[in-house]
Motif scaffolding. Sequence first.
Motif, PDB file in Angstrom:
ATOM      1  N   ASN A 143     -13.704   3.002   9.851  1.00 30.96           N
ATOM      2  CA  ASN A 143     -12.279   3.346   8.672  1.00 30.96           C
ATOM      3  C   ASN A 143     -11.133   4.924   8.998  1.00 30.96           C
ATOM      4  OD1 ASN A 143     -10.783   2.364   6.300  1.00 30.96           O
ATOM      5  ND2 ASN A 143     -12.690   2.172   5.034  1.00 30.96           N
ATOM      6  N   TRP A 259     -12.298  -3.829   3.968  1.00 33.03           N
ATOM      7  CA  TRP A 259     -11.668  -2.442   4.779  1.00 33.03           C
ATOM      8  C   TRP A 259     -11.100  -2.834   6.355  1.00 33.03           C
ATOM      9  CZ3 TRP A 259     -13.637  -0.315   9.292  1.00 33.03           C
ATOM     10  CH2 TRP A 259     -14.596   0.074   9.099  1.00 33.03           C
ATOM     11  N   ARG A 262      -8.079  -4.550   6.845  1.00 36.32           N
ATOM     12  CA  ARG A 262      -6.864  -4.349   6.157  1.00 36.32           C
ATOM     13  C   ARG A 262      -6.293  -4.605   4.914  1.00 36.32           C
ATOM     14  NH1 ARG A 262      -4.749  -0.576   9.202  1.00 36.32           N
ATOM     15  NH2 ARG A 262      -4.730  -0.817  11.815  1.00 36.32           N
ATOM     16  N   PHE A 264      -8.222  -4.197   0.370  1.00 39.67           N
ATOM     17  CA  PHE A 264      -9.496  -4.089  -1.020  1.00 39.67           C
ATOM     18  C   PHE A 264      -9.741  -5.394  -1.713  1.00 39.67           C
ATOM     19  CE2 PHE A 264      -6.411  -0.448  -0.317  1.00 39.67           C
ATOM     20  CZ  PHE A 264      -7.591   0.535  -0.263  1.00 39.67           C
ATOM     21  N   GLN A 277     -10.298   4.816  -4.353  1.00 42.58           N
ATOM     22  CA  GLN A 277     -10.265   4.218  -2.863  1.00 42.58           C
ATOM     23  C   GLN A 277      -8.947   4.365  -2.644  1.00 42.58           C
ATOM     24  OE1 GLN A 277     -12.163   0.124  -2.978  1.00 42.58           O
ATOM     25  NE2 GLN A 277     -13.600   0.403  -4.279  1.00 42.58           N
ATOM     26  N   HIS A 281      -8.436   6.093   1.196  1.00 38.42           N
ATOM     27  CA  HIS A 281      -8.108   5.480   2.531  1.00 38.42           C
ATOM     28  C   HIS A 281      -6.576   5.729   2.537  1.00 38.42           C
ATOM     29  CE1 HIS A 281      -8.192   1.589   4.708  1.00 38.42           C
ATOM     30  NE2 HIS A 281      -7.041   1.734   4.541  1.00 38.42           N
ATOM     31  N   ALA A 304      -3.483  -3.874   2.510  1.00 36.56           N
ATOM     32  CA  ALA A 304      -3.760  -2.462   2.315  1.00 36.56           C
ATOM     33  C   ALA A 304      -2.716  -2.094   3.686  1.00 36.56           C
ATOM     34  CB  ALA A 304      -5.221  -1.953   2.526  1.00 36.56           C
TER      35      ALA A 304
END
Length: 350
Positions: A143, A259, A262, A264, A277, A281, A304
């Motif tokens: 991640n 994740w 990609r 949330f 978060q 990230h 994301a």
Amino acid sequence: MKTTLSRQIIWNFFEGKTTPMQNTLIQEWLADPNSQELYFQWLEEWERDNPQFTPNVEAAYARSLQLVQEIEPQTDDITLTEEPVVRSFVSRFRFVQWVAAACVMLVAGAYLLRNEWYYKRYETGYGEVRTIRLPDNSRVSLNAHSVLTVPRFGFGSGQREVQLTGEAEFAIQHMPDHRRFIVRTPDQLEVQVLGTEFIVYSRERGSKVVLSQGKVQLRQLRDLTAKPVIMLPGDIATLSQEGHFSLRHQQQLPTHQAWKHRRFMFENTSVAEIAYQISEHFGVNVVVSDPALSRRTLGGTFQANSAMSVLQVLADILNVQITQTKQPDPTVDRDSVPTYVLTSLPKSIP
């Protein structure tokens, strides 16, 4: 001018066939981080072709010091007779001194960089997700803002042990001899597996293990009296920064795995947790202006792509205003990051 060296010269260096001048060029070449990575790649290739080679930097360093001691001048044994003989001796002695000093510098540099010799780092930046295939054919998905450290030599043929800071999903290759795979975190959590799929999270606020397939064993190395904990699929184990351990069974795992794609995924998640978060990230600061807003909850799946894209969706859903209070200027401060403040807008009167 930037020094460039061929693989053959480096291989000759491993075999002790390089000249003093080439040793100096190698030392200058290793000052470049890109050259260091290429050096370790060629070292791994040479080691595969020469399996009898086992790097022992500490022993080499000790031998180099012994070499210097052996070539120290013994003035009592020198007889000053004819001037040409003296000059010839001095020239040879200075040459030996120069060679010894170059060897000491090379070995000392290798000693100081021994972690880079022994381990390879896989690293992701903010907002980056990366998949890695390890030498034993295990798969690791890193991640954002995470570091995985893996031994350069013997991984898979010997013990399989890695270190993780950040978050990663592991798909472990089962070995015929049932050799264990071990993941260690900075807060001394140890995860032991045989063949399974799981996620390990380890950041400033604690560690978390999410098990999707197989079985793993957890140990808290800073509390040697604690018994190992066995996890089954659907279990989530957490270790807080204060050292509090908890194990929950039959949990919904998709929110912890989003994740990788990609995204949330939130399920009645507080705005305070969402802000954390996003900060974690993307490497930005997200500030919630008032406690009432931070306690509001939200559910759904969000792409994301960037911090601002997620924040804009939150603003539309929660009727929140986003204010950027700090513009980063990398030319002035490389550590400068943008700060976004979330503020509730007054409700409109119908």
